[in-house]
Design an enzyme around this catalytic site. Structure first.
Site, PDB file in Angstrom:
ATOM      1  N   GLU A   1       0.885  -1.174   0.000  1.00 16.92           N
ATOM      2  CA  GLU A   1       0.000   0.000   0.000  1.00 16.92           C
ATOM      3  C   GLU A   1       0.913   1.211   0.000  1.00 16.92           C
ATOM      4  OE1 GLU A   1      -3.190  -0.099  -0.220  1.00 16.92           O
ATOM      5  OE2 GLU A   1      -3.681  -2.163   0.311  1.00 16.92           O
TER       6      GLU A   1
ATOM      7  N   CYS B   1      -2.243   9.540   2.135  1.00 11.15           N
ATOM      8  CA  CYS B   1      -1.919   8.787   0.920  1.00 11.15           C
ATOM      9  C   CYS B   1      -2.999   9.012  -0.139  1.00 11.15           C
ATOM     10  CB  CYS B   1      -1.750   7.312   1.214  1.00 11.15           C
ATOM     11  SG  CYS B   1      -3.146   6.582   2.068  1.00 11.15           S
TER      12      CYS B   1
END
Ligand code: NAD
Length: 501
Positions: free
Chosen positions: A246, A280
């Site tokens: 991720e 993010c």
């Protein structure tokens, strides 16, 4: 098997320590061991035994423990938020928001694990009609979770929770910037699972994370930068250890001509500046239809004036958690301005020694760093597009592909489907993060594999297919005693079944 050794026996350390600092004040808020390779290996060894016990509890036993863990987190939420604030500098309200989302995930994963991972019947097909076919999803064993600092509760819980619910033990290395949050989460878990070290904490820098990657775990779930993700994948390749990566993003917002411009501007400002842009799936680029561009930009500028980073109670966001990131933010703004971009809000001077104030950039060339690289600071670029096809093309012209947002009344779903990202929110910012049943993960340099939802549970399990013969088949296929008559019958059957033009 009964419980293994008490969870309280955390890995011993050779003695080296590091300090965790409050980035708003540089005050030391905790001191933690730098765990060595041997200590990490010992933790994984303990986890292996704990994993067998944890798996033996079954879905219901684990769901019950996860339910209790969720209760501890909820009742001690204020304390958790203080630990998050002290290590990241973010406002307590933001710490609460990410913790609440994390709690939602614990609830979802515990509740749904049996349905998603439990034994399921599959059709066996006409040729194998005498077989009963089932699939079930078994735990992998020990999962190593390596986390970042920007959402130190929500992000690692996205892996830890799903790995635990699937029946694995977890060895967790939080970021060196947020070891205290990691410790708090693990200790809360130990309260409800005191019998065995099912969730262990190891602390330290990149080397400790690298040691975990090579310590014989059954999977690594990594959340962090793309550069580190590549290193982890290379190291894991040596032992064919599977990984979930991720990584970073450069998330776009698309604003169509028929969009609710107030809502789109609000989402842009919040998505770009909250958490000082250290998200993010934060908004880094906006592509706006030419018919509404100027009006939209004016609204973003107006709303941005009310947003400020600081350590006082009135500030909407805190400091940059990692001081070195300030240089990246400054470099991207400098480059954008040098190449013809304009700062309508902020600019190079908005980036201080600890805090960065909002910066809104327009007319920035598409090949500049501010548009191509993850800035991870409170900046946003806004570009005018002819139509939404151009918006989609430009949004997709990146190595990254994590999240995206579309504001459009008529074409939201169509535009969302065309964006090369793992998740898209329509007419609201980052909404997919709050829906526990939706998978979360990226494309390209944003990584691969999925956390959250059924996909997140399956990510931490291996499928086990079982075919059980219920009765002897009238036509035996898998034997040397098979007759020519049987082959002829099979040829006829397959023609009937699949031979139609
Ligand atoms: P980072 O890559 O610097 O560090 C992440 C973790 O990896 C830390 O715990 C670190 O100690 C560890 N690490 C460093 N080198 C290692 C190595 N060689 N082997 C094993 N572990 C190692 O990232 P960061 O600065 O902590 O986090 C910010 C980044 O994370 C941003 O790029 C952001 O976009 C990304 N992020 C992604 C998601 C997502 O879900 N996709 C969520 C949050 C943050």
């Amino acid at each position: 098997m009964t419980a293994t050794q008490p969870a309280a026996e955390a890995p011993e350390t050779a003695g080296e320590t590091f300090d965790s600092l409050n980035p708003a004040t540089d005050e030391v808020v905790g001191t933690y061991p730098v765990h060595t390779r041997e200590e990490v290996e010992a933790a994984v060894e303990r986890a292996r035994e704990a994993a067998r016990w944890w798996a033996s509890l079954g879905f219901d036993g684990r769901a019950e423990r996860l339910r209790r863990w969720k209760g501890v987190l909820t009742r001690r939420l204020a304390q958790l938020c203080t630990v998050v604030r002290d290590e990241t500098g973010k406002p307590v309200a933001d710490a609460q928001l990410e913790s609440v989302l994390g709690i939602e995930h614990i609830a979802w994963a515990g509740k749904h694990a049996r349905k998603v991972l439990g034994k399921q019947r599959r059709a066996s097909g006409l040729l194998m009609a005498n077989q009963a076919a089932t699939v079930e999803y078994q735990p992998l064993g020990v999962v190593g979770v390596i986390g970042p600092w920007n959402y130190p509760v929500f992000t690692p819980l996205g892996s830890i929770t799903y790995a635990l619910a699937a029946g694995n033990a977890v060895v967790f290395k939080p970021s060196e910037y947020t070891p205290g949050v990691g410790k708090w989460l693990v200790e809360a878990f130990e309260q409800v699972v005191p019998e065995a070290p099912v969730l262990q904490l190891i602390t330290g820098f990149g080397e400790t994370g690298a040691a975990l990657t090579k310590a014989g775990v059954d999977k690594i779930a990594f959340t962090g930068s793309t550069a580190t993700g590549k290193k982890i994948m290379a190291a894991a390749a040596e032992t064919l250890t599977p990984v979930v990566i991720e990584a970073g993003g450069k998330d776009p917002v698309l604003v169509d001509a028929d969009a609710d411009l107030d809502a789109a501007a609000d989402a842009t400002v919040w998505g770009a500046f909250s958490n000082s842009g250290q998200t993010c799936v934060g908004v880094e680029r906006v592509y706006v239809h030419e018919r509404v561009h100027d009006e939209f930009v004016a609204k973003v500028v107006e709303k941005s004036k009310d947003v400020r980073g600081g350590s006082d109670a009135a500030a909407q966001y805190g400091p940059m958690t990692m001081p070195s990131q300030l240089a990246v933010v400054r470099r991207h703004i400098t480059d954008a301005l040098a190449r013809g971009g304009k700062a309508l809000i902020g600019g190079v001077d908005a980036v201080g020694d600890r805090f960065a104030q909002p910066t809104v950039l327009v007319d920035v060339p598409e090949d500049s760093e501010a548009v191509r690289e993850e800035t991870f600071g409170p900046t946003v670029t806004i570009a005018k597009v002819r139509d939404m096809d151009e918006a989609v093309d430009k949004a997709n012209a990146t190595r990254y592909g994590l999240g995206s947002t579309v504001f459009s009344k008529r074409r939201g779903v169509e535009l969302a489907q065309r964006l090369r990202t793992g998740m898209t929110a329509i007419n609201a910012p980052l909404s997919f993060t709050g829906i526990a049943s939706l998978p979360f993960g990226g494309v390209g340099d944003s990584g691969f594999g999925r956390i959250h939802g059924p996909e997140g549970l399956r990510e931490f399990a291996r499928s086990k297919a079982i075919a059980r013969q219920r009765y002897t088949a009238p036509i035996a296929l898998t034997t040397f005693t098979r007759k020519e008559k049987t082959d002829a019958l099979v040829a006829k059957l397959i023609t009937v079944l699949h031979g139609k033009r």
